[in-house]
Design a protein around this motif. Sequence first.
Motif, PDB file in Angstrom:
ATOM      1  N   ARG A 263       0.835  -1.210   0.000  1.00 21.31           N
ATOM      2  CA  ARG A 263       0.000   0.000   0.000  1.00 21.31           C
ATOM      3  C   ARG A 263       0.869   1.259   0.000  1.00 21.31           C
ATOM      4  NH1 ARG A 263      -2.595   3.820   3.327  1.00 21.31           N
ATOM      5  NH2 ARG A 263      -4.835   4.058   2.935  1.00 21.31           N
ATOM      6  N   LEU A 264       1.877   1.254   0.888  1.00 20.05           N
ATOM      7  CA  LEU A 264       2.722   2.439   1.008  1.00 20.05           C
ATOM      8  C   LEU A 264       3.508   2.706  -0.279  1.00 20.05           C
ATOM      9  CD1 LEU A 264       3.699   4.654   2.978  1.00 20.05           C
ATOM     10  CD2 LEU A 264       5.506   3.094   3.715  1.00 20.05           C
ATOM     11  N   ALA A 265       3.927   1.616  -0.940  1.00 13.85           N
ATOM     12  CA  ALA A 265       4.728   1.758  -2.170  1.00 13.85           C
ATOM     13  C   ALA A 265       3.963   2.502  -3.262  1.00 13.85           C
ATOM     14  CB  ALA A 265       5.158   0.386  -2.665  1.00 13.85           C
ATOM     15  N   LEU A 266       2.626   2.457  -3.202  1.00 12.79           N
ATOM     16  CA  LEU A 266       1.810   3.125  -4.221  1.00 12.79           C
ATOM     17  C   LEU A 266       1.634   4.621  -3.951  1.00 12.79           C
ATOM     18  CD1 LEU A 266      -0.995   0.405  -4.634  1.00 12.79           C
ATOM     19  CD2 LEU A 266       0.878   0.939  -6.225  1.00 12.79           C
ATOM     20  N   ARG A 267       2.000   5.053  -2.749  1.00 12.98           N
ATOM     21  CA  ARG A 267       1.835   6.458  -2.382  1.00 12.98           C
ATOM     22  C   ARG A 267       3.031   7.267  -2.929  1.00 12.98           C
ATOM     23  NH1 ARG A 267      -2.632   6.629  -2.597  1.00 12.98           N
ATOM     24  NH2 ARG A 267      -2.428   8.790  -1.903  1.00 12.98           N
ATOM     25  N   PRO A 268       2.846   8.566  -3.095  1.00 12.64           N
ATOM     26  CA  PRO A 268       3.914   9.387  -3.709  1.00 12.64           C
ATOM     27  C   PRO A 268       5.007   9.783  -2.714  1.00 12.64           C
ATOM     28  CG  PRO A 268       1.981  10.730  -3.254  1.00 12.64           C
ATOM     29  CD  PRO A 268       1.604   9.330  -2.855  1.00 12.64           C
ATOM     30  N   GLY A 269       5.687   8.780  -2.182  1.00 11.70           N
ATOM     31  CA  GLY A 269       6.737   9.045  -1.188  1.00 11.70           C
ATOM     32  C   GLY A 269       8.127   8.982  -1.793  1.00 11.70           C
ATOM     33  N   TRP A 270       9.074   9.583  -1.088  1.00 11.99           N
ATOM     34  CA  TRP A 270      10.494   9.510  -1.482  1.00 11.99           C
ATOM     35  C   TRP A 270      11.109   8.419  -0.629  1.00 11.99           C
ATOM     36  CZ3 TRP A 270      15.224  12.581   0.318  1.00 11.99           C
ATOM     37  CH2 TRP A 270      16.226  12.540  -0.646  1.00 11.99           C
ATOM     38  N   PHE A 271      11.481   7.301  -1.246  1.00 15.69           N
ATOM     39  CA  PHE A 271      11.898   6.107  -0.517  1.00 15.69           C
ATOM     40  C   PHE A 271      13.403   5.888  -0.662  1.00 15.69           C
ATOM     41  CE2 PHE A 271       7.438   4.900  -2.012  1.00 15.69           C
ATOM     42  CZ  PHE A 271       6.837   5.323  -0.839  1.00 15.69           C
ATOM     43  N   VAL A 272      14.158   6.504   0.202  1.00 16.05           N
ATOM     44  CA  VAL A 272      15.623   6.451   0.101  1.00 16.05           C
ATOM     45  C   VAL A 272      16.216   6.043   1.455  1.00 16.05           C
ATOM     46  CG1 VAL A 272      15.774   8.165  -1.742  1.00 16.05           C
ATOM     47  CG2 VAL A 272      15.774   8.914   0.651  1.00 16.05           C
ATOM     48  N   PRO A 273      17.477   5.580   1.468  1.00 17.49           N
ATOM     49  CA  PRO A 273      18.112   5.221   2.740  1.00 17.49           C
ATOM     50  C   PRO A 273      18.144   6.391   3.725  1.00 17.49           C
ATOM     51  CG  PRO A 273      19.383   4.346   0.913  1.00 17.49           C
ATOM     52  CD  PRO A 273      18.344   5.259   0.313  1.00 17.49           C
ATOM     53  N   ALA A 274      18.283   6.041   4.995  1.00 17.91           N
ATOM     54  CA  ALA A 274      18.149   7.050   6.049  1.00 17.91           C
ATOM     55  C   ALA A 274      19.164   8.184   5.915  1.00 17.91           C
ATOM     56  CB  ALA A 274      18.273   6.375   7.411  1.00 17.91           C
ATOM     57  N   SER A 275      20.419   7.875   5.571  1.00 14.63           N
ATOM     58  CA  SER A 275      21.411   8.951   5.484  1.00 14.63           C
ATOM     59  C   SER A 275      21.098   9.900   4.332  1.00 14.63           C
ATOM     60  CB  SER A 275      22.830   8.380   5.315  1.00 14.63           C
ATOM     61  OG  SER A 275      23.230   7.730   6.503  1.00 14.63           O
ATOM     62  N   ASP A 276      20.589   9.377   3.225  1.00 20.07           N
ATOM     63  CA  ASP A 276      20.193  10.250   2.102  1.00 20.07           C
ATOM     64  C   ASP A 276      19.042  11.155   2.521  1.00 20.07           C
ATOM     65  OD1 ASP A 276      22.100   9.022   0.561  1.00 20.07           O
ATOM     66  OD2 ASP A 276      20.705   7.666  -0.436  1.00 20.07           O
ATOM     67  N   LEU A 277      18.080  10.555   3.224  1.00 19.66           N
ATOM     68  CA  LEU A 277      16.933  11.336   3.687  1.00 19.66           C
ATOM     69  C   LEU A 277      17.400  12.457   4.622  1.00 19.66           C
ATOM     70  CD1 LEU A 277      13.612   9.711   4.964  1.00 19.66           C
ATOM     71  CD2 LEU A 277      14.495  11.850   5.859  1.00 19.66           C
ATOM     72  N   LEU A 278      18.311  12.110   5.547  1.00 19.19           N
ATOM     73  CA  LEU A 278      18.792  13.109   6.514  1.00 19.19           C
ATOM     74  C   LEU A 278      19.634  14.180   5.830  1.00 19.19           C
ATOM     75  CD1 LEU A 278      19.618  10.622   9.398  1.00 19.19           C
ATOM     76  CD2 LEU A 278      17.891  12.442   9.485  1.00 19.19           C
ATOM     77  N   ASP A 279      20.449  13.789   4.836  1.00 16.79           N
ATOM     78  CA  ASP A 279      21.218  14.786   4.083  1.00 16.79           C
ATOM     79  C   ASP A 279      20.279  15.832   3.487  1.00 16.79           C
ATOM     80  OD1 ASP A 279      23.618  13.539   4.608  1.00 16.79           O
ATOM     81  OD2 ASP A 279      23.817  12.607   2.626  1.00 16.79           O
TER      82      ASP A 279
END
Length: 337
Positions: A263-279
């Motif tokens: 379900r979550l994969a179909l939502r318009p999210g940015w799905f990246v590793p934690a360090s990329d997200l924090l950067d």
Amino acid sequence: MAESGPAWPGGRRFAFTIVDDTDCSTLANARPVYDLLQDLGFRTTKTVWPLAPWRPTFTGGATLADPDYLRWTLSLRDAGFEIASHGATDHSSERADTVRGLDTMREVYGADPRMHITHCSQQEGLYWGAARFSGAVARLYGLLRLVGRRSWRSSGHEPESPYYWGDICAARLKYVRGFGFDSICTSGADPFMPYHDPERPAVPYWFSASNARSIPSFLALLGEANQDRLEASGGACIVYTHFALGFMKGGALEPRFRALMERLALRPGWFVPASDLLDHLAGSPGRGGALLPAQHARLQRRFLFERVAGRDNHLGDVVLRARAALRRKLAPGGARQ
Ligand SMILES: [Zn+2]
């Protein structure tokens, strides 16, 4: 829940990732989880232990000393997952062994890990336990731990300790997990992360995570209503979990876990590793800077309130403690590390 969230790349409406604590992890119980994540387009963060243990362990789980497991983590890295540090191995490590562990990771992956997650029993933990807190809360938390008869104490940040590696962390790592909160919207619970804490300077940047220690709390956190809440907030969720604790059921993936991730994969999210997200998050207003004492007090107040209110799920801890007790029983003379 409203948050003036940062602009996410590609017009994505929120960000989501997972940090997987490697406790009890094996190829058998972890690979199917990552196969699913990869198929669905998630790229997350997996912690590893680089060295085989040489003393009684705390939870058990594979290390990079297992060639098949090592090869699998390399394939994850090549697929875009982040490999992070969980310390040198599944017990406490003195300074030289911590360095040996980091050097091994550098040799295997070609670079130092960007992220470190403190393991629950390691005396080389950085500002863990009461040291995470300031003032009266630090004293109260220390007292609660005494009542809870938790005997280990972290001293990785104390230069006189044989477990000291604070200077090495400052030089070779970037992110260390600090507080954990119950909200699906981690960036709402911690409006400052990633931050540098001048009172805990060995860690370049701290971040918070959303608690989901094992499968029951993960399913509760990632429920449909919470997924919708996260998307509406425009914020970021960094889940902290143990994929080895209940995500496989009778040799197959837990069906509701699969359904919720699909379900979550179909939502318009940015799905990246934690360090990329924090950067990326570090560039948002109010984030990426030095934490003021009042801001630290705000975070620790919320953390303590949630612990006292009992909303944190401790099932994972119970499982880990039971396994640790069994291991100590089976290893004569094996002191807790
Ligand atoms: Zn751990």
